[in-house]
Motif scaffolding. Structure first.
Motif, short mmCIF file in Angstrom:
data_model
loop_
_atom_site.label_atom_id
_atom_site.label_comp_id
_atom_site.label_asym_id
_atom_site.label_seq_id
_atom_site.Cartn_x
_atom_site.Cartn_y
_atom_site.Cartn_z
N ARG A 238 -24.05 25.17 49.69
CA ARG A 238 -24.71 24.63 48.50
C ARG A 238 -25.11 25.77 47.56
NH1 ARG A 238 -30.07 22.99 47.24
NH2 ARG A 238 -30.79 23.57 49.32
N PRO A 239 -24.72 25.69 46.30
CA PRO A 239 -25.09 26.74 45.34
C PRO A 239 -26.62 26.88 45.26
CG PRO A 239 -23.49 25.22 44.38
CD PRO A 239 -23.91 24.63 45.68
N ALA A 240 -27.07 28.10 45.29
CA ALA A 240 -28.49 28.44 45.12
C ALA A 240 -29.40 28.01 46.27
CB ALA A 240 -29.02 27.87 43.81
N ALA A 241 -28.82 27.54 47.39
CA ALA A 241 -29.66 27.11 48.52
C ALA A 241 -30.48 28.28 49.06
CB ALA A 241 -28.79 26.53 49.62
N ILE A 242 -29.84 29.44 49.15
CA ILE A 242 -30.50 30.63 49.71
C ILE A 242 -31.64 31.07 48.79
CG2 ILE A 242 -30.19 33.07 50.32
CD1 ILE A 242 -27.26 32.23 51.16
N GLU A 243 -31.37 31.08 47.47
CA GLU A 243 -32.41 31.47 46.50
C GLU A 243 -33.56 30.47 46.48
OE1 GLU A 243 -33.02 34.18 44.48
OE2 GLU A 243 -31.50 35.05 45.78
N GLN A 244 -33.22 29.18 46.64
CA GLN A 244 -34.26 28.15 46.66
C GLN A 244 -35.21 28.38 47.83
OE1 GLN A 244 -32.96 24.09 47.34
NE2 GLN A 244 -35.06 23.31 47.20
N LEU A 245 -34.64 28.69 49.01
CA LEU A 245 -35.49 28.94 50.18
C LEU A 245 -36.36 30.18 49.95
CD1 LEU A 245 -36.31 28.08 53.05
CD2 LEU A 245 -34.60 29.67 53.91
N LYS A 246 -35.77 31.20 49.30
CA LYS A 246 -36.53 32.43 49.01
C LYS A 246 -37.76 32.10 48.15
CE LYS A 246 -36.06 36.99 46.79
NZ LYS A 246 -35.15 37.88 46.04
N THR A 247 -37.56 31.26 47.12
CA THR A 247 -38.64 30.90 46.19
C THR A 247 -39.75 30.12 46.89
OG1 THR A 247 -37.05 30.83 44.38
CG2 THR A 247 -39.15 29.72 44.01
N VAL A 248 -39.37 29.06 47.64
CA VAL A 248 -40.40 28.21 48.26
C VAL A 248 -41.08 28.93 49.43
CG1 VAL A 248 -39.52 25.98 47.50
CG2 VAL A 248 -38.61 26.96 49.60
N THR A 249 -40.35 29.83 50.09
CA THR A 249 -40.96 30.61 51.18
C THR A 249 -42.06 31.51 50.64
OG1 THR A 249 -38.93 30.60 52.50
CG2 THR A 249 -40.51 32.35 52.98
N LYS A 250 -41.80 32.09 49.47
CA LYS A 250 -42.82 32.94 48.83
C LYS A 250 -44.06 32.12 48.50
CE LYS A 250 -43.43 36.22 45.03
NZ LYS A 250 -42.85 36.78 43.79
N GLN A 251 -43.85 30.91 47.98
CA GLN A 251 -44.98 30.02 47.65
C GLN A 251 -45.78 29.66 48.90
OE1 GLN A 251 -43.28 26.59 45.69
NE2 GLN A 251 -42.52 27.78 43.97
N ALA A 252 -45.08 29.55 50.03
CA ALA A 252 -45.74 29.17 51.29
C ALA A 252 -46.49 30.33 51.93
CB ALA A 252 -44.71 28.63 52.27
N VAL B 80 -35.05 31.57 57.23
CA VAL B 80 -33.69 32.03 56.88
C VAL B 80 -32.85 30.81 56.52
CG1 VAL B 80 -32.84 31.94 59.28
CG2 VAL B 80 -31.73 33.45 57.61
N SER B 81 -31.95 30.98 55.56
CA SER B 81 -31.05 29.90 55.17
C SER B 81 -29.65 30.15 55.74
CB SER B 81 -30.96 29.79 53.66
OG SER B 81 -29.99 28.82 53.30
N ALA B 82 -29.16 29.17 56.53
CA ALA B 82 -27.79 29.24 57.04
C ALA B 82 -26.89 28.29 56.24
CB ALA B 82 -27.78 28.86 58.52
N ASP B 83 -27.39 27.89 55.06
CA ASP B 83 -26.61 27.01 54.17
C ASP B 83 -25.77 27.87 53.23
OD1 ASP B 83 -25.60 25.17 52.42
OD2 ASP B 83 -27.51 24.17 52.01
N VAL B 84 -24.50 28.05 53.58
CA VAL B 84 -23.62 28.92 52.79
C VAL B 84 -22.73 28.12 51.84
CG1 VAL B 84 -23.60 30.76 54.50
CG2 VAL B 84 -21.88 28.94 54.65
N ALA C 59 -44.91 32.80 53.58
CA ALA C 59 -44.15 33.26 54.74
C ALA C 59 -43.20 34.38 54.30
CB ALA C 59 -43.35 32.10 55.35
N GLU C 60 -42.42 34.92 55.27
CA GLU C 60 -41.46 35.98 54.93
C GLU C 60 -40.05 35.39 54.99
OE1 GLU C 60 -40.31 40.43 56.50
OE2 GLU C 60 -42.40 39.81 56.65
N TRP C 61 -39.19 35.85 54.09
CA TRP C 61 -37.83 35.31 53.97
C TRP C 61 -36.83 36.37 54.41
CZ3 TRP C 61 -34.16 37.17 50.27
CH2 TRP C 61 -33.00 36.38 50.12
N PHE C 62 -35.81 35.92 55.20
CA PHE C 62 -34.75 36.83 55.66
C PHE C 62 -33.51 36.61 54.79
CE2 PHE C 62 -31.13 38.01 58.36
CZ PHE C 62 -31.53 39.28 58.76
#
Length: 452
Positions: A141-155, A135-139, A157-160
């Motif tokens: 930085r622009p696109a931080a949440i989407e970036q975590l979603k993308t790399v989590t999928k590559q890894a 989960v991203s608690a970075d509210v 894992a599941e993204w919240f």
């Protein structure tokens, strides 16, 4: 640091040849060189002073064993103290907690926290067989949440999902509740970074720590920051009870001072090292092996592991069977061998783990040129028809001109690739009696260096 320290110590070993003991006089010259190398490597001054004092105490009067020279004996002392400074042994992630075990990621913006979160998630899934939620608690930085979603999928894992309009505390608690209800083993929380340390950042992360009670609080730091990494480490150490450090961009760090300084400043073990931008570019940090790299001894064990991970044994078996049956080694097989090498990190990745004396003549420019040559070879072979790859003897002048035009190279380049292929073909003929599989099995038996 690796090249500087290696060069200086190599010179010392040569100048001290023939002397029977390390004495007060000759140790001063050695320590001056080591001190200069460490300072050039951006190691913090207090760490350098402490390191030099320990080396001097251990080195003085050391008897030279067998055929070792005083210079080589001192290299042994420096190696042991490097290991001690960076923390002996290996410290993996601690998951001894009621699931979900919470891992809180801390560090400045740009250190690589988000990518590292996904890399550790991949490590826990593959090596520890855990079910991981990020989960991203970075509210901010622009696109931080989407970036975590993308790399989590590559890894894998599941993204919240979270939203920039939410408070970090609310995001973390909602993710924790979801992780409990869906039986996740691990919850990884990516926090906001700033471009510099500020009180607002520290207050926010302290609050997150208080509500989550993480089993691991990992400080992610860019190894290329040098002295700045030390100042950041001090600030985070004062704000949070850090349990571990992750050094990112260690592959791009020619000086390497952060690895020595951060461990001493934080008192927390270095748990991982980021060695490339790829999702699998993460190594469990081993001080013994890193000290070997620093001193130019290479990291043969890492090289063996890289080869084991990259080599497709099934393909090798098929190639061995093909050779044994009398079918020749063709250009498709040659292309497959090039592809295998790329999977192992390419030439530069392999050379980086060899001892420096073996790679001293191969500079960065040589490596770049070799990598370009490999890509050009691939382009030339891909410009051939399937029939031409199976039957290289068909490649006469007109076909070569067409292949050169398709690959955007001169005909001489096509001839060069064919010459290299013929050399490889000759070598493979010698392996016809199962030599290739014997070689592969020998590599497979190298786990833990037993096969060496």
């Amino acid at each position: 640091m690796a090249s500087t320290l290696t060069d200086r110590l190599s010179r010392l070993v040569k100048t001290m040849r023939g002397q029977a003991r390390i004495t007060e006089d000759n140790v001063q010259d050695m320590l001056r060189e080591v001190r200069m190398a460490l300072l050039e490597a951006d190691v913090a001054l207090p760490v350098v002073r402490d390191f030099i004092a320990r080396v001097k105490e251990k080195a003085l009067g050391t008897e030279v064993v067998g055929s070792l020279s005083p210079g080589q004996a001192l290299v042994g002392v420096v190696h042991r103290e490097l290991v001690a400074t960076m923390g002996a042994g290996i410290s993996d992630i601690n998951l001894a907690a009621q699931p979900p075990a919470v891992i809180l990621m801390a560090g400045l913006q740009g250190a690589g926290k988000t990518t590292t979160t996904a890399k550790i998630a991949k490590h826990l899934i593959e090596k520890r067989k855990k079910k991981v939620l990020t989960v991203s608690a970075d509210v901010y930085r622009p696109a931080a949440i989407e970036q975590l979603k993308t790399v989590t999928k590559q890894a894998g894992a599941e993204w919240f999902p979270s939203d920039p309009g939410q408070k970090p505390r609310d995001i973390a608690l909602a993710a924790l509740d979801y992780a409990k209800r869906h039986y996740f083993d691990v919850l990884m929380v990516d926090t906001a970074g700033r471009l510099a340390i500020d009180e607002a950042l520290m207050a926010e992360i302290r609050e997150l720590h208080a509500v989550l009670n993480p089993v691991e609080t990992l400080f992610v730091v860019d190894a290329m920051q040098g002295q700045d990494a030390i100042n950041t480490a001090k600030a985070f150490k004062e704000a949070l009870p850090l349990t571990g450090v992750v050094l990112t961009k260690l592959d791009g760090d020619s000086r390497g001072g952060a690895a020595l300084s951060v461990r001493q400043v934080t008192g927390a073990p270095i748990k991982f090292a980021g060695v490339s931008e790829k999702i699998d570019g993460l190594e469990v940090f081993d001080a013994e092996r890193h000290a070997g790299r620093v001193l130019g001894m290479g990291d043969i064990l890492a090289l063996v592991e890289q080869v084991q991970a990259g080599v497709d044994v099934e393909s090798a078996q098929k190639l061995a069977d093909k050779l044994r049956s009398g079918s020749g080694f063709d250009l498709n097989d040659f292309l497959s061998q090039i592809s295998q090498m790329k999977k192992m990190g390419g030439l530069a990745g392999l050379m980086d783990k060899l001892p420096s004396q073996m790679t001293a003549k191969a500079g960065a420019a040589d490596m770049d040129r070799a990598e370009r040559d490999v890509r050009r070879m691939e382009g030339i072979i891909n410009s051939m028809t399937p029939l031409e790859r199976r039957k290289p003897e068909l490649l006469k002048a007109s076909r070569k001109r067409r292949i050169a035009a398709g690959a955007g190279v001169h005909v001489q380049e096509v001839n060069r690739v064919l010459n290299q292929f013929e050399q490889m073909q000759g070598m493979m003929k010698k392996m016809k009696g199962g030599g290739l599989m014997k070689m592969m099995k020998r590599m497979g038996g190298m786990k833990g260096m037993g096969g060496m």
